[in-house]
Design a protein around this motif. Structure first.
Motif, PDB file in Angstrom:
ATOM      1  N   LEU A 449     -80.026 -38.250 -37.689  1.00 14.91           N
ATOM      2  CA  LEU A 449     -80.984 -38.324 -36.545  1.00 14.91           C
ATOM      3  C   LEU A 449     -79.760 -38.294 -35.248  1.00 14.91           C
ATOM      4  O   LEU A 449     -80.367 -37.692 -34.153  1.00 14.91           O
ATOM      5  CB  LEU A 449     -81.743 -39.543 -36.282  1.00 14.91           C
ATOM      6  CG  LEU A 449     -82.868 -39.612 -37.322  1.00 14.91           C
ATOM      7  CD1 LEU A 449     -83.527 -41.150 -37.404  1.00 14.91           C
ATOM      8  CD2 LEU A 449     -83.998 -38.591 -37.372  1.00 14.91           C
ATOM      9  N   TYR A 470     -84.242 -27.805 -31.362  1.00 13.77           N
ATOM     10  CA  TYR A 470     -85.438 -28.627 -31.770  1.00 13.77           C
ATOM     11  C   TYR A 470     -86.471 -28.469 -30.747  1.00 13.77           C
ATOM     12  O   TYR A 470     -86.105 -28.393 -29.524  1.00 13.77           O
ATOM     13  CB  TYR A 470     -84.880 -29.855 -32.202  1.00 13.77           C
ATOM     14  CG  TYR A 470     -84.028 -29.981 -33.228  1.00 13.77           C
ATOM     15  CD1 TYR A 470     -84.473 -30.101 -34.616  1.00 13.77           C
ATOM     16  CD2 TYR A 470     -82.572 -30.277 -32.834  1.00 13.77           C
ATOM     17  CE1 TYR A 470     -83.498 -30.233 -35.621  1.00 13.77           C
ATOM     18  CE2 TYR A 470     -81.859 -30.337 -34.006  1.00 13.77           C
ATOM     19  CZ  TYR A 470     -82.014 -30.290 -35.475  1.00 13.77           C
ATOM     20  OH  TYR A 470     -81.234 -30.313 -36.461  1.00 13.77           O
ATOM     21  N   ASP A 473     -91.993 -32.028 -30.602  1.00 11.04           N
ATOM     22  CA  ASP A 473     -92.390 -32.964 -31.536  1.00 11.04           C
ATOM     23  C   ASP A 473     -91.241 -33.305 -32.460  1.00 11.04           C
ATOM     24  O   ASP A 473     -91.042 -34.586 -32.859  1.00 11.04           O
ATOM     25  CB  ASP A 473     -93.357 -32.147 -32.474  1.00 11.04           C
ATOM     26  CG  ASP A 473     -94.718 -31.749 -31.386  1.00 11.04           C
ATOM     27  OD1 ASP A 473     -94.759 -32.331 -30.427  1.00 11.04           O
ATOM     28  OD2 ASP A 473     -95.519 -30.714 -31.765  1.00 11.04           O
ATOM     29  N   GLN A 474     -90.295 -32.641 -32.571  1.00  9.29           N
ATOM     30  CA  GLN A 474     -89.172 -32.960 -33.514  1.00  9.29           C
ATOM     31  C   GLN A 474     -88.354 -34.016 -33.024  1.00  9.29           C
ATOM     32  O   GLN A 474     -87.855 -35.028 -33.582  1.00  9.29           O
ATOM     33  CB  GLN A 474     -88.484 -31.615 -33.980  1.00  9.29           C
ATOM     34  CG  GLN A 474     -88.958 -30.906 -34.886  1.00  9.29           C
ATOM     35  CD  GLN A 474     -88.194 -29.516 -35.168  1.00  9.29           C
ATOM     36  OE1 GLN A 474     -87.378 -29.164 -34.551  1.00  9.29           O
ATOM     37  NE2 GLN A 474     -88.654 -28.787 -36.421  1.00  9.29           N
ATOM     38  N   PHE A 476     -89.247 -36.300 -30.687  1.00 11.32           N
ATOM     39  CA  PHE A 476     -90.029 -37.192 -30.587  1.00 11.32           C
ATOM     40  C   PHE A 476     -90.026 -38.240 -31.752  1.00 11.32           C
ATOM     41  O   PHE A 476     -89.883 -39.522 -31.843  1.00 11.32           O
ATOM     42  CB  PHE A 476     -91.440 -36.934 -30.092  1.00 11.32           C
ATOM     43  CG  PHE A 476     -92.618 -38.135 -30.200  1.00 11.32           C
ATOM     44  CD1 PHE A 476     -92.403 -39.257 -28.872  1.00 11.32           C
ATOM     45  CD2 PHE A 476     -93.308 -38.520 -31.043  1.00 11.32           C
ATOM     46  CE1 PHE A 476     -93.244 -40.293 -28.968  1.00 11.32           C
ATOM     47  CE2 PHE A 476     -94.107 -39.676 -31.073  1.00 11.32           C
ATOM     48  CZ  PHE A 476     -94.046 -40.489 -30.064  1.00 11.32           C
ATOM     49  N   ILE A 477     -90.392 -37.582 -33.019  1.00 13.85           N
ATOM     50  CA  ILE A 477     -90.293 -38.132 -34.272  1.00 13.85           C
ATOM     51  C   ILE A 477     -88.894 -38.525 -34.585  1.00 13.85           C
ATOM     52  O   ILE A 477     -88.861 -39.630 -35.025  1.00 13.85           O
ATOM     53  CB  ILE A 477     -90.896 -36.855 -35.256  1.00 13.85           C
ATOM     54  CG1 ILE A 477     -92.236 -36.883 -34.998  1.00 13.85           C
ATOM     55  CG2 ILE A 477     -90.835 -37.902 -36.630  1.00 13.85           C
ATOM     56  CD1 ILE A 477     -92.879 -35.827 -35.839  1.00 13.85           C
ATOM     57  N   GLY A 478     -88.040 -37.878 -34.163  1.00 14.07           N
ATOM     58  CA  GLY A 478     -86.644 -38.302 -34.465  1.00 14.07           C
ATOM     59  C   GLY A 478     -86.322 -39.499 -33.639  1.00 14.07           C
ATOM     60  O   GLY A 478     -85.414 -40.432 -34.283  1.00 14.07           O
ATOM     61  N   THR A 479     -86.535 -39.468 -32.490  1.00 12.94           N
ATOM     62  CA  THR A 479     -86.184 -40.642 -31.679  1.00 12.94           C
ATOM     63  C   THR A 479     -86.968 -42.082 -32.351  1.00 12.94           C
ATOM     64  O   THR A 479     -86.397 -43.061 -32.203  1.00 12.94           O
ATOM     65  CB  THR A 479     -86.749 -40.604 -30.269  1.00 12.94           C
ATOM     66  OG1 THR A 479     -86.139 -39.250 -29.611  1.00 12.94           O
ATOM     67  CG2 THR A 479     -86.302 -41.624 -29.290  1.00 12.94           C
ATOM     68  N   LEU A 480     -88.251 -41.780 -32.440  1.00 12.58           N
ATOM     69  CA  LEU A 480     -89.130 -42.861 -33.201  1.00 12.58           C
ATOM     70  C   LEU A 480     -88.399 -43.508 -34.338  1.00 12.58           C
ATOM     71  O   LEU A 480     -88.196 -44.652 -34.722  1.00 12.58           O
ATOM     72  CB  LEU A 480     -90.476 -42.451 -33.570  1.00 12.58           C
ATOM     73  CG  LEU A 480     -91.616 -43.545 -34.233  1.00 12.58           C
ATOM     74  CD1 LEU A 480     -91.612 -44.723 -32.971  1.00 12.58           C
ATOM     75  CD2 LEU A 480     -92.964 -42.751 -34.410  1.00 12.58           C
ATOM     76  N   LEU A 481     -88.260 -42.472 -35.325  1.00 14.05           N
ATOM     77  CA  LEU A 481     -87.382 -42.905 -36.510  1.00 14.05           C
ATOM     78  C   LEU A 481     -85.971 -43.599 -36.152  1.00 14.05           C
ATOM     79  O   LEU A 481     -85.712 -44.472 -37.000  1.00 14.05           O
ATOM     80  CB  LEU A 481     -87.233 -41.725 -37.427  1.00 14.05           C
ATOM     81  CG  LEU A 481     -88.517 -41.132 -38.125  1.00 14.05           C
ATOM     82  CD1 LEU A 481     -88.174 -39.946 -38.974  1.00 14.05           C
ATOM     83  CD2 LEU A 481     -89.229 -42.185 -39.055  1.00 14.05           C
ATOM     84  N   THR A 483     -85.113 -45.170 -33.743  1.00 15.62           N
ATOM     85  CA  THR A 483     -85.473 -46.538 -33.052  1.00 15.62           C
ATOM     86  C   THR A 483     -85.827 -47.519 -34.280  1.00 15.62           C
ATOM     87  O   THR A 483     -85.342 -48.603 -34.227  1.00 15.62           O
ATOM     88  CB  THR A 483     -86.582 -46.522 -32.109  1.00 15.62           C
ATOM     89  OG1 THR A 483     -86.284 -45.411 -31.003  1.00 15.62           O
ATOM     90  CG2 THR A 483     -86.616 -47.943 -31.431  1.00 15.62           C
TER      91      THR A 483
END
Length: 610
Positions: A449, A470, A473-474, A476-481, A483
């Motif tokens: 990540l 990227y 959406d990618q 955003f999902i990467g930032t969430l994971l 964290t």
């Protein structure tokens, strides 16, 4: 008239050999210093201008018998043994008559140069000279060279083994070591001429010799009996081993047996248990020791002796351990103490997990993940304690049979102890694997990540990091994971750290046991004992001691064998072992620990010499 009789090449060769001021080296055995007058028998080394004297043939004798004797020795030893000159222990005759007598012997045996060594009885006066008959006939002038007399102990030189010069430092005359490059021919001549010393018919026949056996043969009736019995014993043991292998092959068949050992469960268990590796190692050594094949080199003979002494010491230590275990009911005491110790270890682990499930050292952990991991590991401890209590009625019988295995050697008992420790701490190993896998997954997830934020990705095909774009959406999902993983990492890292330390503690104990097994298996005890009791047997070179250095007298030196250092003995004769040694360097080990990769810092030694 002389120069016309010799061709130009022959004359130039004689003149080149007959350089003014040339000094010849005569190696004279100390055992012949008190021998009666006679002929000097030995070998001439032309490349070094040296004469190695091996024995003295005493008067009276028949020249044809002496020549037959030398022919027999040459045929048996492949050494060019000849009469090098004369030896006179006392000057009882006038010098002129003695000179004519020596000239007559020189004409009969015709060796160039012709050595004349004399010593007056009761004094320290020596006379040493070398005469060249061919050069004197060609130039019609007296040609004599000075002789440097070097005394050596014939018995020590015969029994010693000169090691290669690549392992040894250079040296010079004095208290330092001499280079072995020029001494190899000297040692080889004495060693290959053993037939001259060992054949009794030479001493009992019409020719009487003086050599190192004149002072008495160093032997023992026990040693001679052991030598006589070694042949039948080796033949019997080799037959028993071959019979055992044939019986096992007949029961299952060689193909079926080999295929059975290669099946997954058996091959996996055999590779993981130290006891199986040690038994295989000792069985191979047993077959080598009792092999009826003759050793082809001193190294192979020394290896057999080291293996035999290592196995005898191993079995002796194992019997001592067996007697200690079976005295005063120590096995019962160990069995009774094993279950309480296992309960105490489990209780301490439970306290440790309960401490981790709270607020360890005041750290704020993720409570949900902390509770899940803690209960998961507590359940494993409960299962393990139930298994220990289920096996408690059979522990004493298991320990009793394990104690009997000590008769096979202390190394087998230590290997079994290492396997028992591995089985008793299997739950700790499981905890370590669970924690390491979970921690490694998070570390690699965070690293992947992190590359996503920098616009990079890992190219699996090319094994490199490439640039990549990227979308939103990618990211955003990467930032969430990222964290989620970064906040869960401290809890996982704490469990991983604790169980890794426990695993390293178990590995350290097993490593010490394997180190002791490796020492017993690999240390060349026979070579070390030989170096301690008979240091001249393992020669690293020689050193010279000046006995006499006066004007008008020949230089006399004493050649003494310089023994091989203990470090070189261990390095040269170290036995192959199935013990364990570090697989990774400290840097690699720390890197694996940081990234959560499973570590197995001990691996079986690859035995290439077997």
């Amino acid at each position: 008239m002389g120069p016309q009789r010799l061709g130009p090449a022959r004359l130039s060769g004689c003149l080149q050999r007959r350089t003014p001021g040339m000094v010849l080296k005569a190696f004279f055995p100390t055992c012949c210093a008190t021998a009666d007058s006679g002929l000097l028998v030995g070998r001439w080394v032309p490349g070094q201008s040296s004469a190695v004297i091996l024995a003295v043939v005493h008067f009276p004798f028949i020249p044809i018998q002496v020549k037959e004797l030398l022919a027999q020795v040459q045929k048996a030893s492949q050494v060019q043994v000849s009469v090098l000159g004369t030896w006179c222990h006392r000057q009882q005759e006038p010098e002129e008559s003695l000179g004519h007598f020596l000239e007559g012997l020189g004409a009969i045996f015709s060796h160039d140069p012709w050595l004349q060594l004399c010593r007056e009885r009761g004094t320290r006066s020596w006379s040493c000279k070398a005469t060249y008959h061919q050069v004197s006939n060609a130039l019609n002038t007296p040609t004599e060279d000075q002789v440097m007399l070097i005394f050596y102990d014939q018995r020590k030189l015969l029994l010693s083994w000169l090691h290669p010069p690549t392992e040894l430092p250079d040296c010079q005359i004095g208290d330092t070591t001499a280079s072995t490059g020029g001494l190899a021919d000297i040692f080889d001549t004495v060693a290959r001429s053993e037939v001259l010393f060992r054949n009794d018919q030479f001493d009992e026949g019409p020719i009487r010799l003086s050599h190192w056996q004149s002072e008495g043969v160093e032997a023992s009736i026990l040693v001679e009996l052991a030598k006589r019995a070694s042949g039948p014993v080796c033949l019997l043991m080799a037959s028993l081993l071959s019979l055992l292998s044939a019986a096992s092959a007949c029961c299952l068949g060689p193909y079926i047996l080999s295929r059975l050992w290669k099946l997954w469960p058996l091959s996996f268990i055999r590779s993981k248990l130290s006891t199986c590796e040690q038994l295989r190692h000792r069985l191979k050594h047993l077959s080598l020791i009792f092999s009826t094949e003759k050793a082809q080199s001193p190294m192979q003979l020394m290896r057999k002796a080291n293996l035999l002494v290592s196995m005898l010491l191993d079995v002796a230590l194992g019997l001592l351990l067996l007697s200690w275990l079976h005295s005063n009911n120590r096995i019962g005491q160990l069995a009774n103490a094993l279950v309480p110790v296992a309960d105490r270890v489990a209780e301490e682990l439970q306290h440790l997990l309960q401490w981790l499930m709270g607020a360890p050292a005041g750290l704020k952990m993720n409570r949900a993940l902390d509770q899940v991991l803690g209960r998961f590991f507590l359940y494993h401890i409960h299962l393990w304690i139930s298994y220990i209590h289920l096996m408690s009625p059979f522990i004493e019988h298991i320990l009793w049979h394990v104690g009997l295995s000590a008769c096979l050697g202390l190394t087998v008992a230590l290997s079994i102890l290492s396997d028992i420790i591995a089985l008793l701490t299997f739950h700790i190993y499981c905890f370590y694997v669970y924690g390491a896998r979970l921690y490694c997954l998070k570390i690699y997830g965070l690293s992947s990540l992190w590359r996503l934020f920098r616009g990079k990705k890992w190219n699996v095909l090319r094994q490199r990091v490439d640039s990549c774009s990227y979308d939103l959406d990618q990211l955003f999902i990467g930032t969430l994971l990222f964290t989620i993983l970064i906040f869960l990492l401290p809890t996982t890292a704490l469990y991983y750290l604790v169980f890794t330390l426990l695993r390293l503690l178990v590995i350290t104990v097993q490593g010490l046991i394997h180190l002791l097994v490796d020492i017993i298996n690999s240390v060349p005890l026979y070579s070390l004992g030989l170096r301690l009791c008979r240091p001249y047997r393992l020669a690293a070179g020689v050193k010279f001691k000046v006995l006499e250095q006066e004007a008008g007298r020949p230089l006399r030196l004493l050649m003494q064998i310089n023994p091989l250092p203990y470090s070189h003995v261990v390095h040269t004769y170290r036995l192959p072992s199935c013990g364990c040694h570090p697989k990774h360097s400290w840097g690699t080990l720390c890197r694996k620990l940081f990234f959560g990769e499973l570590i197995y810092p001990w691996r079986q030694r690859e035995d290439k010499q077997d």
